[in-house]
Design an enzyme around this catalytic site. Structure first.
Site, PDB file in Angstrom:
ATOM      1  N   SER A 124      -0.200  -0.584  -4.746  1.00  0.00           N
ATOM      2  CA  SER A 124       1.048  -1.151  -4.077  1.00  0.00           C
ATOM      3  C   SER A 124       1.172  -0.706  -2.677  1.00  0.00           C
ATOM      4  O   SER A 124       0.325  -0.942  -1.886  1.00  0.00           O
ATOM      5  CB  SER A 124       2.407  -0.628  -4.903  1.00  0.00           C
ATOM      6  OG  SER A 124       3.282  -1.747  -4.536  1.00  0.00           O
ATOM      7  N   HIS A 159       0.512  -6.988  -6.190  1.00  0.00           N
ATOM      8  CA  HIS A 159       1.384  -7.552  -7.174  1.00  0.00           C
ATOM      9  C   HIS A 159       1.386  -9.000  -7.070  1.00  0.00           C
ATOM     10  O   HIS A 159       2.450  -9.717  -7.377  1.00  0.00           O
ATOM     11  CB  HIS A 159       2.859  -7.073  -7.257  1.00  0.00           C
ATOM     12  CG  HIS A 159       2.934  -5.553  -7.318  1.00  0.00           C
ATOM     13  ND1 HIS A 159       2.461  -4.806  -8.125  1.00  0.00           N
ATOM     14  CD2 HIS A 159       3.426  -4.819  -6.195  1.00  0.00           C
ATOM     15  CE1 HIS A 159       2.644  -3.502  -8.076  1.00  0.00           C
ATOM     16  NE2 HIS A 159       3.289  -3.528  -6.679  1.00  0.00           N
TER      17      HIS A 159
END
Length: 232
Positions: A124, A159
């Protein structure tokens, strides 16, 4: 050999019962017991995040430590980082991560580590940070572009399948040229770079993929291949 492994999602924090990506990262050092260091800056050094890291990596054939910028383990951060085989950067606020790293000079230390052969990895925010730019929710009012370290060319979006706004927002930012063309990764996908070139794209989930996202005649194009680690 300069290596970066950028995770769209997954790993010990998101898939505690699926260790494929983290074991893949450990293997890239070609060492029997690599020294791995977790950098949880983006989460504000979350105690639970650090605990999850040690819960997993103390069970692996490695030597786990972590680097806190809130409670530094040493007065010489440079030496502490450069002795490690793997630096694993956690998720959270990309904006705060970059600001703190710059203040401490950690951005330059990590670039030095990369150039000397330390494997840089992250999920991330820990994926976005290595690229020229990326898409982040660090500003608190939706997703926005952010400038990053520039070790890898182009932009990055983690994501891609895990958060409903990621895909349309990333595509829109590229279409309006607020972001460069780049790479998007679903949760469970890692993009492995050697130097600045993609070496391999691997996945801990059969259906998870990564994509090159670009603009062609004002139309968004997506394409890439992924290797499922469970089949290797």
């Amino acid at each position: 050999m300069r290596q970066i492994i950028a995770l769209g999602g997954g790993g010990f924090s998101m898939e505690p019962d699926n260790s494929l990506l983290d074991r893949y990262i450990l293997k890239q050092t070609n060492k029997n017991k690599p020294k791995i260091c977790f950098v949880p800056t983006a989460s504000g050094d979350s105690d639970s995040y650090i605990s999850k890291y040690y819960t997993f990596f103390t069970q692996q054939n490695c030597k786990p430590t972590h680097l806190s910028l809130f409670k530094p383990p040493t007065g010489d951060i440079r030496d502490y980082v450069l002795e490690k085989d793997i630096i694993y950067v956690g998720g959270g606020s990309t904006k705060n991560l970059l600001a703190l790293w710059k203040e401490w000079g950690l951005d330059k230390i990590l670039e030095e580590a990369w150039n000397q052969g330390t494997v840089l990895a992250g999920i991330s925010a820990g994926s976005i940070c290595w690229f020229d730019e990326g898409i982040t929710d660090s500003y608190g009012f939706g997703l926005e572009p952010i400038n990053c370290l520039g070790l890898l060319n182009g932009s990055n979006c983690p994501h891609y399948d895990g958060e409903s706004e990621r895909r349309p927002s990333y595509q829109q930012f590229i279409k309006t040229r607020q972001l460069k063309a780049g790479l998007a990764a679903d949760d469970g996908v890692a993009i492995h770079f050697i130097d600045q070139d993609i070496h391999k794209i691997v996945s801990s989930r059969v259906s998870a993929k990564a994509y090159k996202v670009s603009l062609d005649n004002n139309k968004i194009e997506e394409e890439l291949q992924t290797v499922f680690l469970g089949a290797c």
